[in-house]
Design a protein around this motif. Structure first.
Motif, PDB file in Angstrom:
ATOM      1  N   ASP A 100       0.853  -1.184   0.000  1.00  0.00           N
ATOM      2  CA  ASP A 100       0.000   0.000   0.000  1.00  0.00           C
ATOM      3  C   ASP A 100       0.892   1.238   0.000  1.00  0.00           C
ATOM      4  OD1 ASP A 100      -2.291   1.534   0.020  1.00  0.00           O
ATOM      5  OD2 ASP A 100      -3.178   0.530   1.741  1.00  0.00           O
ATOM      6  N   ASN A 117      -6.616  -3.217   7.356  1.00  0.00           N
ATOM      7  CA  ASN A 117      -6.976  -3.878   6.114  1.00  0.00           C
ATOM      8  C   ASN A 117      -5.893  -4.862   5.678  1.00  0.00           C
ATOM      9  OD1 ASN A 117      -8.654  -4.168   3.683  1.00  0.00           O
ATOM     10  ND2 ASN A 117      -6.937  -3.213   2.642  1.00  0.00           N
ATOM     11  N   LEU A 121      -6.151  -8.902   5.226  1.00  0.00           N
ATOM     12  CA  LEU A 121      -5.830  -9.524   3.953  1.00  0.00           C
ATOM     13  C   LEU A 121      -4.737 -10.562   4.099  1.00  0.00           C
ATOM     14  CD1 LEU A 121      -5.911  -6.399   1.615  1.00  0.00           C
ATOM     15  CD2 LEU A 121      -7.485  -8.335   1.572  1.00  0.00           C
ATOM     16  N   LYS A 181      -9.157 -11.761 -10.990  1.00  0.00           N
ATOM     17  CA  LYS A 181      -9.353 -11.452  -9.567  1.00  0.00           C
ATOM     18  C   LYS A 181      -8.371 -12.229  -8.691  1.00  0.00           C
ATOM     19  CE  LYS A 181     -12.858 -10.941  -5.987  1.00  0.00           C
ATOM     20  NZ  LYS A 181     -11.951 -11.339  -4.907  1.00  0.00           N
ATOM     21  N   ASP A 185      -5.835 -10.440  -6.123  1.00  0.00           N
ATOM     22  CA  ASP A 185      -5.872 -10.763  -4.691  1.00  0.00           C
ATOM     23  C   ASP A 185      -4.514 -11.244  -4.193  1.00  0.00           C
ATOM     24  OD1 ASP A 185      -8.508 -10.051  -4.465  1.00  0.00           O
ATOM     25  OD2 ASP A 185      -9.291 -12.089  -4.594  1.00  0.00           O
ATOM     26  N   GLY A 189      -3.716  -7.803  -2.997  1.00  0.00           N
ATOM     27  CA  GLY A 189      -4.601  -7.951  -1.848  1.00  0.00           C
ATOM     28  C   GLY A 189      -6.057  -7.645  -2.121  1.00  0.00           C
ATOM     29  N   ASN A 190      -6.361  -6.945  -3.224  1.00  0.00           N
ATOM     30  CA  ASN A 190      -7.755  -6.697  -3.586  1.00  0.00           C
ATOM     31  C   ASN A 190      -7.828  -6.325  -5.058  1.00  0.00           C
ATOM     32  OD1 ASN A 190      -7.764  -3.646  -3.937  1.00  0.00           O
ATOM     33  ND2 ASN A 190      -6.995  -3.818  -1.834  1.00  0.00           N
ATOM     34  N   ASP A 191      -9.045  -6.252  -5.588  1.00  0.00           N
ATOM     35  CA  ASP A 191      -9.223  -5.997  -7.014  1.00  0.00           C
ATOM     36  C   ASP A 191      -9.762  -4.592  -7.275  1.00  0.00           C
ATOM     37  OD1 ASP A 191     -11.714  -6.425  -5.962  1.00  0.00           O
ATOM     38  OD2 ASP A 191     -12.422  -7.733  -7.570  1.00  0.00           O
ATOM     39  N   SER A 192      -9.241  -3.602  -6.549  1.00  0.00           N
ATOM     40  CA  SER A 192      -9.662  -2.220  -6.744  1.00  0.00           C
ATOM     41  C   SER A 192      -9.308  -1.744  -8.149  1.00  0.00           C
ATOM     42  CB  SER A 192      -8.993  -1.311  -5.711  1.00  0.00           C
ATOM     43  OG  SER A 192      -7.605  -1.197  -5.990  1.00  0.00           O
ATOM     44  N   ASN A 195      -5.544  -0.966  -8.533  1.00  0.00           N
ATOM     45  CA  ASN A 195      -4.738  -2.182  -8.657  1.00  0.00           C
ATOM     46  C   ASN A 195      -4.969  -2.861 -10.003  1.00  0.00           C
ATOM     47  OD1 ASN A 195      -3.653  -1.821  -6.116  1.00  0.00           O
ATOM     48  ND2 ASN A 195      -5.174  -3.106  -5.114  1.00  0.00           N
TER      49      ASN A 195
END
Length: 231
Positions: A100, A117, A121, A181, A185, A189-192, A195
């Protein structure tokens, strides 16, 4: 119940005092370091669960530290703090192994939310894909995941941490579809949206690296993900 250990690296005395006291008041166990040369030793002694790392530090910059930390501790979450605001700087932070990236000035609520967060994760992440101990053969290429190198005809190209992660995920399942996805991930860590755009950039880079062998391609599977085709 043990406190979550955070290694906080910042050389601005006023800011570091505020952040340290705020995090301690929220129940975190904080070790503060101000010198880039002392970070690796502190890391090994303190064994943090999260590293909050300023980019501009005395003696050694945060990006080079992040890259070394990522090599030593692949699963340790890293948050970069920086006054830089260019997209290239953000990408450099992710290439250096960051999970991040927070731009200064930031609110403590934002920092704490991002720490929580990443902790969630990390605990919920799927098991990392097992890569070959030495290398993967991809057509005429040899991919060395531990060395982060892609070799063809005796010529080696050094990959960034993110490039190596992405190629490793695809190479572990050659000729099989890998969901987009799932990649997001595992790496970010996420599919924003942010990202997802980063993933597009890295796919483009890997395609450029692999263009010397037409039998090796990364195919886009619309609505699904990607497939690494190797003849």
């Amino acid at each position: 119940m043990s406190k979550t250990r955070i290694l906080y690296v910042e050389d601005e005395p006023f800011l570091s005092k505020i952040v340290r006291e705020s995090l301690e008041s929220r129940g975190f166990d904080i070790r503060l370091e101000e010198d880039g040369n002392l970070v690796i030793g502190a890391l090994e002694a303190f064994k943090p669960e999260v590293c909050v790392l300023d980019v501009m530090l005395p003696n050694r910059d945060g990006f080079s530290l992040g890259a070394e930390i990522r090599q030593r501790y692949p699963a340790l979450p890293i948050i970069f703090l920086t006054a830089k605001n260019q997209t290239a700087d953000v990408l450099q932070g992710f290439e250096a192994g960051g999970n991040d990236y927070i731009r200064k000035p930031f609110s403590m609520e934002e920092l704490i939310a991002r720490i929580h967060n990443l902790l969630l994760l990390t605990k919920g992440m799927p098991a990392p894909i097992t890569l070959p101990a030495e290398y993967s053969a991809l057509g005429r290429y040899q991919f060395y995941p531990l060395r982060q190198e892609l070799v063809i005809d005796g010529q080696a190209r050094q990959l960034s941490h993110r490039e190596s992660q992405l190629l490793g995920i695809l190479a572990a399942r050659p000729n099989e579809p890998v969901p987009r996805k799932e990649i997001l991930d595992q790496i970010w860590g996420n599919d924003s949206f942010f990202n997802s755009r980063n993933l597009d950039v890295y796919i483009t880079r890997l395609r450029e690296f692999l263009k010397e062998d037409s039998g090796v391609q990364i195919l886009t599977l619309k609505g699904v993900g990607y497939r690494l085709v190797c003849c």
